[in-house]
Write a protein that holds these residues in place. Structure first.
Motif, PDB file in Angstrom:
ATOM      1  N   HIS A 489      42.340 -18.274  27.668  1.00 16.28           N
ATOM      2  CA  HIS A 489      42.224 -19.374  28.624  1.00 16.28           C
ATOM      3  C   HIS A 489      43.598 -19.889  29.061  1.00 16.28           C
ATOM      4  O   HIS A 489      43.862 -20.043  30.265  1.00 16.28           O
ATOM      5  CB  HIS A 489      41.407 -20.505  28.012  1.00 16.28           C
ATOM      6  CG  HIS A 489      41.223 -21.679  28.917  1.00 16.28           C
ATOM      7  ND1 HIS A 489      40.520 -21.601  30.111  1.00 16.28           N
ATOM      8  CD2 HIS A 489      41.676 -22.967  28.832  1.00 16.28           C
ATOM      9  CE1 HIS A 489      40.528 -22.779  30.699  1.00 16.28           C
ATOM     10  NE2 HIS A 489      41.229 -23.621  29.945  1.00 16.28           N
ATOM     11  N   ARG A 491      46.735 -18.531  28.359  1.00 18.97           N
ATOM     12  CA  ARG A 491      47.762 -17.542  28.712  1.00 18.97           C
ATOM     13  C   ARG A 491      47.404 -16.780  29.980  1.00 18.97           C
ATOM     14  O   ARG A 491      48.259 -16.535  30.839  1.00 18.97           O
ATOM     15  CB  ARG A 491      47.952 -16.558  27.553  1.00 18.97           C
ATOM     16  CG  ARG A 491      49.047 -15.509  27.802  1.00 18.97           C
ATOM     17  CD  ARG A 491      49.288 -14.665  26.566  1.00 18.97           C
ATOM     18  NE  ARG A 491      50.366 -13.710  26.846  1.00 18.97           N
ATOM     19  CZ  ARG A 491      50.180 -12.524  27.392  1.00 18.97           C
ATOM     20  NH1 ARG A 491      48.963 -12.125  27.715  1.00 18.97           N
ATOM     21  NH2 ARG A 491      51.223 -11.721  27.619  1.00 18.97           N
ATOM     22  N   LEU A 492      46.096 -16.415  30.106  1.00 16.76           N
ATOM     23  CA  LEU A 492      45.674 -15.607  31.243  1.00 16.76           C
ATOM     24  C   LEU A 492      44.833 -16.386  32.240  1.00 16.76           C
ATOM     25  O   LEU A 492      44.385 -15.821  33.246  1.00 16.76           O
ATOM     26  CB  LEU A 492      44.884 -14.394  30.746  1.00 16.76           C
ATOM     27  CG  LEU A 492      45.657 -13.429  29.823  1.00 16.76           C
ATOM     28  CD1 LEU A 492      44.723 -12.357  29.277  1.00 16.76           C
ATOM     29  CD2 LEU A 492      46.819 -12.775  30.579  1.00 16.76           C
ATOM     30  N   GLY A 493      44.574 -17.668  31.991  1.00 15.06           N
ATOM     31  CA  GLY A 493      43.796 -18.473  32.927  1.00 15.06           C
ATOM     32  C   GLY A 493      42.334 -18.067  33.003  1.00 15.06           C
ATOM     33  O   GLY A 493      41.662 -18.370  33.995  1.00 15.06           O
ATOM     34  N   PRO A 530      52.197 -19.072  29.545  1.00 13.21           N
ATOM     35  CA  PRO A 530      51.319 -18.435  30.537  1.00 13.21           C
ATOM     36  C   PRO A 530      51.900 -17.088  30.985  1.00 13.21           C
ATOM     37  O   PRO A 530      53.117 -16.926  31.133  1.00 13.21           O
ATOM     38  CB  PRO A 530      51.277 -19.437  31.689  1.00 13.21           C
ATOM     39  CG  PRO A 530      51.713 -20.732  31.081  1.00 13.21           C
ATOM     40  CD  PRO A 530      52.678 -20.384  29.997  1.00 13.21           C
ATOM     41  N   ASP A 532      52.068 -13.790  33.767  1.00 15.60           N
ATOM     42  CA  ASP A 532      52.174 -13.693  35.223  1.00 15.60           C
ATOM     43  C   ASP A 532      50.827 -13.411  35.853  1.00 15.60           C
ATOM     44  O   ASP A 532      50.522 -13.910  36.939  1.00 15.60           O
ATOM     45  CB  ASP A 532      53.185 -12.609  35.602  1.00 15.60           C
ATOM     46  CG  ASP A 532      54.600 -12.949  35.133  1.00 15.60           C
ATOM     47  OD1 ASP A 532      54.875 -14.157  34.969  1.00 15.60           O
ATOM     48  OD2 ASP A 532      55.387 -12.014  34.905  1.00 15.60           O
ATOM     49  N   GLN A 533      50.007 -12.613  35.168  1.00 12.76           N
ATOM     50  CA  GLN A 533      48.715 -12.225  35.726  1.00 12.76           C
ATOM     51  C   GLN A 533      47.644 -13.222  35.300  1.00 12.76           C
ATOM     52  O   GLN A 533      47.584 -13.631  34.138  1.00 12.76           O
ATOM     53  CB  GLN A 533      48.340 -10.814  35.262  1.00 12.76           C
ATOM     54  CG  GLN A 533      47.102 -10.248  35.960  1.00 12.76           C
ATOM     55  CD  GLN A 533      46.930  -8.771  35.655  1.00 12.76           C
ATOM     56  OE1 GLN A 533      47.720  -8.209  34.892  1.00 12.76           O
ATOM     57  NE2 GLN A 533      45.954  -8.155  36.260  1.00 12.76           N
ATOM     58  N   ARG A 534      46.783 -13.606  36.256  1.00 12.67           N
ATOM     59  CA  ARG A 534      45.709 -14.550  35.988  1.00 12.67           C
ATOM     60  C   ARG A 534      44.372 -13.851  36.178  1.00 12.67           C
ATOM     61  O   ARG A 534      44.206 -13.044  37.115  1.00 12.67           O
ATOM     62  CB  ARG A 534      45.783 -15.770  36.909  1.00 12.67           C
ATOM     63  CG  ARG A 534      47.183 -16.407  37.002  1.00 12.67           C
ATOM     64  CD  ARG A 534      47.654 -16.946  35.663  1.00 12.67           C
ATOM     65  NE  ARG A 534      46.978 -18.183  35.320  1.00 12.67           N
ATOM     66  CZ  ARG A 534      47.165 -18.832  34.166  1.00 12.67           C
ATOM     67  NH1 ARG A 534      47.995 -18.322  33.249  1.00 12.67           N
ATOM     68  NH2 ARG A 534      46.548 -19.966  33.938  1.00 12.67           N
TER      69      ARG A 534
END
Length: 560
Positions: A489, A491-493, A530, A532-534
């Motif tokens: 949640h 780190r990758l959204g 976080p 770079d990729q979400r």
């Protein structure tokens, strides 16, 4: 002429004052006596004065002149209106067909599924053409040997083949302990009571029209809660001790009640005793299948130095437990008709319970919070100083006052609980190598155990833990699962709704666990950076995993 009118007026006044106190025959004889004393024309004058037919007065004269002895009743045998059952021969069979539809009448009786009150029976008989009142129905039912009766609890259902043998064994154990002056107690949990201004069964004396006003609904009060009375009855001393709990009816609560009895009453009454016999039901918090009950008793035996023997009643025979009819029944009578408005009222009402045979009861409130879902593993059970008797070792066993090993539970897994989710631990998703992951899990596990133990200590009322560390209800998500959800949640959204689908739990559960892990991470000084990729959907997660060369189980792909 005036003299005759004066005689009639005097008779009228006499009859008006006298007749209300006489029955039908007595009035007739009194009028006959007056008519005879007046001579010729007396019957007519008396009839006019009394306002009755001359024939009635003539019957009175005839009865007096006949010289018949007093009858002892108003009417002659056979006099009066005929009984309804004599005028209607079909009335009695019709009534019996209604009250006994399965035995004598139509099994599809119109009153088969309704209350067979005399009013309902009279109404149905009248509908069938038998005019009758409810009072007459009651008289006929009594003539046929009927009476108002409640249900009788006599059918016990399936009985264990060793039922009687276990009762004999309990009796032998009780006699053996009592012969050496050792205490024998009967224990059980009484029915839970809601606390508040609610109706309580029974009646108490109050001025007419001034009953105690209580609530119309019995919804539990969230502030007052409930009361859980756990009773210990000493068979030899005829004394009781009741611990009124406010949390949960657990094995720890039951053994704590026994501990309180021993410290307040048992130790003083049996100062030289080194044994204790407990008779208990087969189920509940003190059931023979409850491992926590045995573990708590082992701790009590070690603490008190008592050799504790437990004998359970066979399943389905709890009504034979002496605490039921020697203690609990009297408690129910002592607070009948009295709203249990507070825990203080409950405790004082129990403590005031007495009987003509000398029963005394000690009661106290237990506000400790008890943990639910406590599990005792096989290794911990094997470590207990538990000796099972040769006769039904599952029902009869002894706990020796010996030190025993506290078997620690297996360490919390460093990987997800479900093997199919192990691919989520890949460094591409967590942002850390395997060694760093394991070290972080180890750190969080220690912090989590300290936090959990502190919380449970407060709930137990600062009492020491009596069960092995790590026992209890298994969480839906392991610590590794919660850390993975937090990293996905933050780190990758990854949305919490998608994470909930991935771990087969509700979004609410994921939200709470992520919040808990964030607190532990802050305590450990670990920051989630976080990426770079979400990610927005499960498909995005799968594409990222495929790009990194991560193998995803087929079941996971299909489920998503």
């Amino acid at each position: 002429m005036g003299m005759l009118e004066g005689v009639e007026a005097a008779l009228a006044a006499k009859f008006q004052a006298l007749f209300p106190h006489l029955d039908e025959r007595q009035r007739r004889l009194a009028m006959g006596a007056e008519a005879r004393s007046l001579g010729h024309g007396g019957i007519r004058r008396v009839a006019r004065a009394a306002g009755v037919r001359e024939g009635t007065v003539s019957r009175g004269v005839a009865e007096l002149e006949s010289g018949v002895a007093p009858l002892g009743r108003v009417r002659r045998e056979g006099g009066g209106r005929k009984r309804a059952v004599d005028l209607d021969p079909g009335l009695r069979p019709a009534l019996l067909a209604l009250v006994e539809p399965d035995m004598r009448g139509d099994p599809m009786s119109p009153l088969r599924w309704t209350t067979k009150s005399t009013r309902h029976l009279a109404g149905e008989l009248t509908r069938q053409g038998h005019r009758i009142s409810a009072e007459t129905v009651a008289d006929l039912l009594r003539e046929e040997g009927f009476s108002l009766q409640g249900n009788a609890k006599t059918i016990e259902g399936k009985q264990h083949p060793d039922r009687d043998g276990q009762f004999r064994y309990i009796n032998e154990q009780a006699k053996e302990h009592q012969s050496t002056g050792d205490p024998v107690v009967s224990v059980d949990t009484k029915k839970k009571e809601v606390v508040g201004n609610y109706k309580n069964a029974g009646h108490e004396w109050h001025r007419e029209g001034e009953p105690v006003r209580v609530r119309t609904h019995d919804f539990p009060d969230p502030d007052l809660g409930k009361a859980i009375p756990y009773g210990i009855y000493d068979l030899a001393a005829n004394t009781g001790c009741v611990s009124v709990g406010t949390d949960h009816d657990t094995a720890a609560f039951a053994v704590e009640a026994i501990r309180r009895w021993w410290n307040s009453q048992g130790r003083g009454a049996y100062p030289y005793s080194r044994r204790l016999l407990i008779t208990a039901d087969a189920g509940g918090s003190n059931g023979y299948r409850t491992r926590a009950w045995k573990a708590e008793l082992a701790a009590l035996a070690l603490e008190t130095g008592l050799q504790i023997t437990v004998c359970h009643f066979p399943p389905g025979t709890s009504k034979w437990n002496k605490v039921e009819h020697r203690l609990f029944s009297h408690i129910t009578m002592s607070w009948r008709g009295r709203p249990l408005t507070s825990h203080e009222v409950i405790v004082n009402s129990i403590a005031a319970t007495t009987t003509r045979t000398g029963l005394t009861v000690h009661a106290e409130l237990d506000t400790t919070a008890y943990e639910t879902g406590v599990r005792i593993g096989e290794k911990q059970m094997d470590a207990l100083p538990l000796h099972r008797h040769e006769w039904h070792g599952d029902w009869n066993y002894t706990l020796r006052p010996e030190a025993y090993v506290q078997v620690s539970a297996a360490p919390r897994p460093l990987r997800p609980a479900h093997p199919d989710l192990a691919w989520l631990c890949h460094p591409c998703l967590t942002g850390m190598p395997a060694q760093e992951w394991d070290a972080l899990i180890t750190t969080l596990t220690a912090l989590h155990e300290d936090q959990r133990e502190e919380h449970l200590t407060k709930r137990r009322g600062n009492r020491p833990r009596l069960t092995a560390p790590g026992t209890g209800r298994r969480p839906m998500l392991t610590l590794a699962d919660r850390l993975l959800a937090t990293l996905l949640h933050h780190r990758l959204g990854f949305p919490q709704v998608a994470i909930a689908r991935l771990f087969s739990v509700t979004p609410f559960t994921i939200n709470r666990r992520i919040r808990d892990i964030r607190q532990l991470l802050d305590t450990a000084g670990h920051t989630v950076h976080p990426a770079d990729q979400r990610l927005a959907t499960l498909d995005d997660l799968h594409r990222l995993a495929n790009t990194a060369g991560i193998t995803i189980p087929t079941e996971i792909k299909t489920a998503s």
